[in-house]
Design a protein around this motif. Sequence first.
Motif, PDB file in Angstrom:
ATOM      1  N   ARG A 164       0.823  -1.197   0.000  1.00  0.00           N
ATOM      2  CA  ARG A 164       0.000   0.000   0.000  1.00  0.00           C
ATOM      3  C   ARG A 164       0.864   1.257   0.000  1.00  0.00           C
ATOM      4  N   VAL A 180       1.491  -3.889  -6.616  1.00  0.00           N
ATOM      5  CA  VAL A 180       0.226  -4.449  -6.145  1.00  0.00           C
ATOM      6  C   VAL A 180       0.509  -5.712  -5.338  1.00  0.00           C
ATOM      7  N   ALA A 234      -5.268  -4.409 -11.884  1.00  0.00           N
ATOM      8  CA  ALA A 234      -5.259  -3.859 -10.526  1.00  0.00           C
ATOM      9  C   ALA A 234      -4.558  -2.511 -10.454  1.00  0.00           C
ATOM     10  N   SER A 238      -3.068  -1.542  -4.489  1.00  0.00           N
ATOM     11  CA  SER A 238      -4.199  -2.373  -4.080  1.00  0.00           C
ATOM     12  C   SER A 238      -3.746  -3.780  -3.699  1.00  0.00           C
ATOM     13  N   CYS A 239      -4.531  -4.432  -2.828  1.00  0.00           N
ATOM     14  CA  CYS A 239      -4.249  -5.785  -2.350  1.00  0.00           C
ATOM     15  C   CYS A 239      -5.472  -6.649  -2.616  1.00  0.00           C
ATOM     16  N   TRP A 240      -5.243  -7.846  -3.172  1.00  0.00           N
ATOM     17  CA  TRP A 240      -6.339  -8.659  -3.667  1.00  0.00           C
ATOM     18  C   TRP A 240      -6.361 -10.043  -3.046  1.00  0.00           C
ATOM     19  N   GLU A 250     -10.882  -7.084  -3.663  1.00  0.00           N
ATOM     20  CA  GLU A 250      -9.926  -6.168  -3.042  1.00  0.00           C
ATOM     21  C   GLU A 250     -10.056  -6.176  -1.528  1.00  0.00           C
ATOM     22  N   LYS A 252      -9.701  -4.228   1.852  1.00  0.00           N
ATOM     23  CA  LYS A 252      -9.749  -2.829   2.261  1.00  0.00           C
ATOM     24  C   LYS A 252      -9.298  -2.615   3.696  1.00  0.00           C
ATOM     25  N   SER A 255      -7.775   0.735   4.885  1.00  0.00           N
ATOM     26  CA  SER A 255      -8.435   2.007   4.539  1.00  0.00           C
ATOM     27  C   SER A 255      -8.728   2.819   5.795  1.00  0.00           C
TER      28      SER A 255
END
Length: 255
Positions: A164, A180, A234, A238-240, A250, A252, A255
């Motif tokens: 991130r 990513v 992506a 971002s992290c998936w 994704e 979150k 956040s």
Amino acid sequence: MDMKGKVVLVTGGASGHGRQYCVELFKQGCKISICDINTDAGEELLHELMKQGGTASSVIFNPCDVTDYMQFEEAFQATISKLGGVDIVVNNASVMNDRLWELEVDVNLNGVIRGLLLAFRFLGRDRGGPGGIVVNIGSSSCQNPLISLPVFTATKHAVAAMTRCYGDASHVNLTGVKVVAMCPAPTPAALQGDARKRLLSGEYEQTWQRDVSKTTPLKSEHAAKALVEIIRKAPSGSCWLVENSKAPSEIKMFS
């Protein structure tokens, strides 16, 4: 993103999810640099891809211990020399064994840091490079912690957090390198075997069984297809999460 002709360096590329990442990316038309500490498995995969149409200018194997910066650096240099560059780095090498917690940290976290810094060095536009993409492989434990493996889980959370940060526009604008993270569930093999060999305490066994009962192992073929989708679509930073044969979703959590 058109994958054809892109040069991809994959650490831990000889076994587990990493092996299938190499196979799938090769099918997508990529040139593959298989990097792994396991020479026998790496050479075996190299020969398999050669049988599928690979050549010395499209598939190579580099013995690579991600805890050894100089050897890791040599893998980048060999890839650039033999395949013409590096476009995508997949920081996949991983250890899932809290009994070896110092090695676990050095591979899972420090190895990713080394891979990122080398990618910035060789791909960064601020260093005269072409830019590119780095995919850091985390774990589904970023979303669903493995309580019986606290050190492993911590290393994967750190990888997601670092993604991130380095994926932020302030870094991307400087280097031209998008960062990513993909966080797949473990392979079936990773959840099998004697749990006592990977847990810090025998008292964690019941917790391990509870963790395993809540974790659906992920087929490597599905993980590999998800990786291709993440590389293509992506946004940086971002992290998936990839689990249960579902499309990537994704995470979150930061956040």
